[in-house]
Design an enzyme around this catalytic site. Structure first.
Site, PDB file in Angstrom:
ATOM      1  CE  LYS A  35     -72.457 -56.324  54.562  1.00 45.04           C
ATOM      2  NZ  LYS A  35     -72.157 -56.474  55.973  1.00 45.04           N
ATOM      3  CE  LYS A  77     -67.966 -60.489  59.433  1.00 42.44           C
ATOM      4  NZ  LYS A  77     -67.865 -59.312  60.241  1.00 42.44           N
ATOM      5  CE  LYS A 134     -64.591 -51.968  56.758  1.00 42.09           C
ATOM      6  NZ  LYS A 134     -64.460 -51.938  58.199  1.00 42.09           N
TER       7      LYS A 134
HETATM    8  P1  TYM Z   1     -68.663 -52.644  60.392  1.00 42.43           P
HETATM    9  O1  TYM Z   1     -67.290 -52.234  60.747  1.00 42.43           O
HETATM   10  O2  TYM Z   1     -68.853 -53.881  59.573  1.00 42.43           O
HETATM   11  O3  TYM Z   1     -69.401 -51.477  59.617  1.00 42.43           O
HETATM   12  C1  TYM Z   1     -69.455 -50.170  60.167  1.00 42.43           C
HETATM   13  C2  TYM Z   1     -70.797 -49.528  59.868  1.00 42.43           C
HETATM   14  O4  TYM Z   1     -71.021 -49.491  58.451  1.00 42.43           O
HETATM   15  C3  TYM Z   1     -72.277 -50.110  58.145  1.00 42.43           C
HETATM   16  N1  TYM Z   1     -72.146 -50.790  56.844  1.00 42.43           N
HETATM   17  C4  TYM Z   1     -73.013 -50.627  55.841  1.00 42.43           C
HETATM   18  N2  TYM Z   1     -74.124 -49.864  55.734  1.00 42.43           N
HETATM   19  C5  TYM Z   1     -74.786 -49.913  54.554  1.00 42.43           C
HETATM   20  N3  TYM Z   1     -74.377 -50.661  53.493  1.00 42.43           N
HETATM   21  C6  TYM Z   1     -73.281 -51.430  53.558  1.00 42.43           C
HETATM   22  N4  TYM Z   1     -72.882 -52.155  52.517  1.00 42.43           N
HETATM   23  C7  TYM Z   1     -72.534 -51.437  54.785  1.00 42.43           C
HETATM   24  N5  TYM Z   1     -71.392 -52.067  55.195  1.00 42.43           N
HETATM   25  C8  TYM Z   1     -71.179 -51.659  56.472  1.00 42.43           C
HETATM   26  C9  TYM Z   1     -72.507 -51.103  59.289  1.00 42.43           C
HETATM   27  O5  TYM Z   1     -73.872 -51.425  59.402  1.00 42.43           O
HETATM   28  C10 TYM Z   1     -71.977 -50.315  60.462  1.00 42.43           C
HETATM   29  O6  TYM Z   1     -72.957 -49.411  60.934  1.00 42.43           O
HETATM   30  N6  TYM Z   1     -70.380 -54.687  64.634  1.00 42.43           N
HETATM   31  C11 TYM Z   1     -70.136 -53.439  63.934  1.00 42.43           C
HETATM   32  C12 TYM Z   1     -69.180 -52.512  64.652  1.00 42.43           C
HETATM   33  C13 TYM Z   1     -69.558 -52.226  66.068  1.00 42.43           C
HETATM   34  C14 TYM Z   1     -70.564 -51.315  66.494  1.00 42.43           C
HETATM   35  C15 TYM Z   1     -70.500 -51.341  67.913  1.00 42.43           C
HETATM   36  C16 TYM Z   1     -71.474 -50.521  65.810  1.00 42.43           C
HETATM   37  C17 TYM Z   1     -68.968 -52.755  67.188  1.00 42.43           C
HETATM   38  N7  TYM Z   1     -69.515 -52.200  68.293  1.00 42.43           N
HETATM   39  C18 TYM Z   1     -71.376 -50.546  68.683  1.00 42.43           C
HETATM   40  C19 TYM Z   1     -72.360 -49.743  66.588  1.00 42.43           C
HETATM   41  C20 TYM Z   1     -72.296 -49.781  67.994  1.00 42.43           C
HETATM   42  C21 TYM Z   1     -69.517 -53.756  62.583  1.00 42.43           C
HETATM   43  O7  TYM Z   1     -68.934 -54.788  62.372  1.00 42.43           O
HETATM   44  O8  TYM Z   1     -69.588 -52.739  61.695  1.00 42.43           O
END
Ligand code: TYM
Length: 337
Positions: free
Chosen positions: A196, A113, A199
């Site tokens: 991947k 990032k 968004k």
């Molecule tokens: P975020 O918001 O980027 O994504 C949310 C969840 O979706 C999964 N994900 C994917 N899984 C498979 N293929 C993809 N292309 C894909 N894109 C996104 C992510 O792995 C995630 O599970 N840091 C985290 C948010 C967070 C969190 C937490 C998660 C903050 N605190 C505590 C679990 C526990 C994040 O940025 O996810």
């Protein structure tokens, strides 16, 4: 021991099929086997990337409605916004003080990032995994269902739990386990099977949104990159065909089948035929989710009820953990008057 799930999604825009297959679909299947479940809309994490942090109010509504529309029962699980529970940021501070910089320097998501412009990256982006550890450990979560890209962060949360327990000699924190879905831990872009689905991709054709209508779904699958070879009989032959593998894995995850099952069923067929079957399955799966999501977005009273119930519960658990944490750090207890 009580088992507990904690997971979350950043409210940074439209929710996509990667979030659904990589995370929420797995949450829905796990809730039946785990005692407690908390699902957070991690709005404070969204602030670490300013370009994504516009309209947090609307995006928080969208993610809340999406959790429910995808099958999380808001009366059995707790759904809440991170910023409604101030204990997350307080605990993150205590964790900052036991986390070596070397651990954060290894985080690949920060490197991705921040890119080449590391000196200009904000401190929040760098410290992001510590706040995520606080999200998880505050509730003593035992299971953290996430996509593959978040595994390293959950592993760091385990290390931070160990470091804090060791520093205070008080065994407060449980070591959480990352839980990944069997085949959609990394859903790839529809335009480039080596990237991947995300968004932030500039092409809208690279991802499926949960709010895409039937025509948009059909168009995106029609335009998805593939190759001219037929579908092989087993998944082993898909190794050098990332786009083909991705579409087959999406189909398999939506149907609860394995990639091998799908290869066997479509062996020898061309992607033109397979894509129309995939479109039908996607529409059948996503249409009811989209309808429920749209209905919920129009019901502000219900949205507020869900988030208030979640915040009340999360704050009550968080207060207990923080009480133990402050005591273990020997902080002067606030005198009551
Ligand atoms: P975020 O918001 O980027 O994504 C949310 C969840 O979706 C999964 N994900 C994917 N899984 C498979 N293929 C993809 N292309 C894909 N894109 C996104 C992510 O792995 C995630 O599970 N840091 C985290 C948010 C967070 C969190 C937490 C998660 C903050 N605190 C505590 C679990 C526990 C994040 O940025 O996810």
């Amino acid at each position: 021991m009580t088992t507990c799930i904690l997971s979350g999604i950043r409210p940074t825009g439209n929710i996509h099929l990667g979030n659904y297959l990589g995370a929420i679909q797995n949450w829905v299947s796990l809730v039946n086997t785990i005692d407690e479940h908390l699902f957070c809309i991690v709005d404070q994490h969204a602030l670490t990337t300013a370009e994504d942090a516009h309209d947090l109010y609307e995006h928080t509504r969208l993610i809340t409605a999406a959790y429910v529309a995808c099958g999380i029962d808001p009366n059995k699980s707790y759904i809440f916004a991170q910023s409604h529970v101030p204990a997350h940021t307080e605990l993150a501070w205590y964790f900052n003080c036991v986390t070596p910089l070397g651990w954060l320097n290894r985080m690949t998501q920060f490197k991705d990032k921040a890119g080449k412009n590391k000196e200009q990256a904000n401190l929040g982006l760098y410290a992001y995994p510590v706040l995520m550890a606080a999200d998880i450990l505050l509730y003593k979560a035992t299971h953290v269902p996430v996509g593959d890209d978040q595994k390293q962060h959950v592993e760091l949360a385990r290390d931070i739990a160990g470091a804090f327990n060791n520093y205070t000699k008080a065994d407060i924190f449980t070591l959480p386990l990352p839980v990944m879905p069997p085949q959609s831990a990394r859903v790839m872009s529809l335009r480039d099977g080596t990237k991947k689905m995300s968004k932030s991709d500039i092409s809208d054709y690279s991802r499926i949104h949960l709010l895409d209508d039937d025509d948009a779904l059909a168009l995106k699958i029609r335009k998805a990159k593939t190759d001219s070879d037929p579908i092989p009989s087993t998944s082993d032959s898909l190794i050098d065909r990332p786009e083909a593998k991705n579409l087959i894995a999406i189909y398999a995850s939506l149907c609860g089948a394995s990639v091998n099952d799908v290869c066997r069923d479509f062996e020898g067929q061309l992607f033109s035929t397979f894509k129309s079957a995939l479109t039908d399955v996607l529409i059948e799966h996503l249409r009811p989710i989209r309808d429920k999501l749209t209905r919920l977005l129009a019901d502000q009273t219900e949205m507020d009820r869900i988030l208030a119930r979640g915040a009340d519960y999360a704050n009550s658990i968080a207060a207990e953990t923080l009480g133990d944490v402050r005591k273990s750090l020997n902080l002067y207890p606030r005198p009551m008057r």
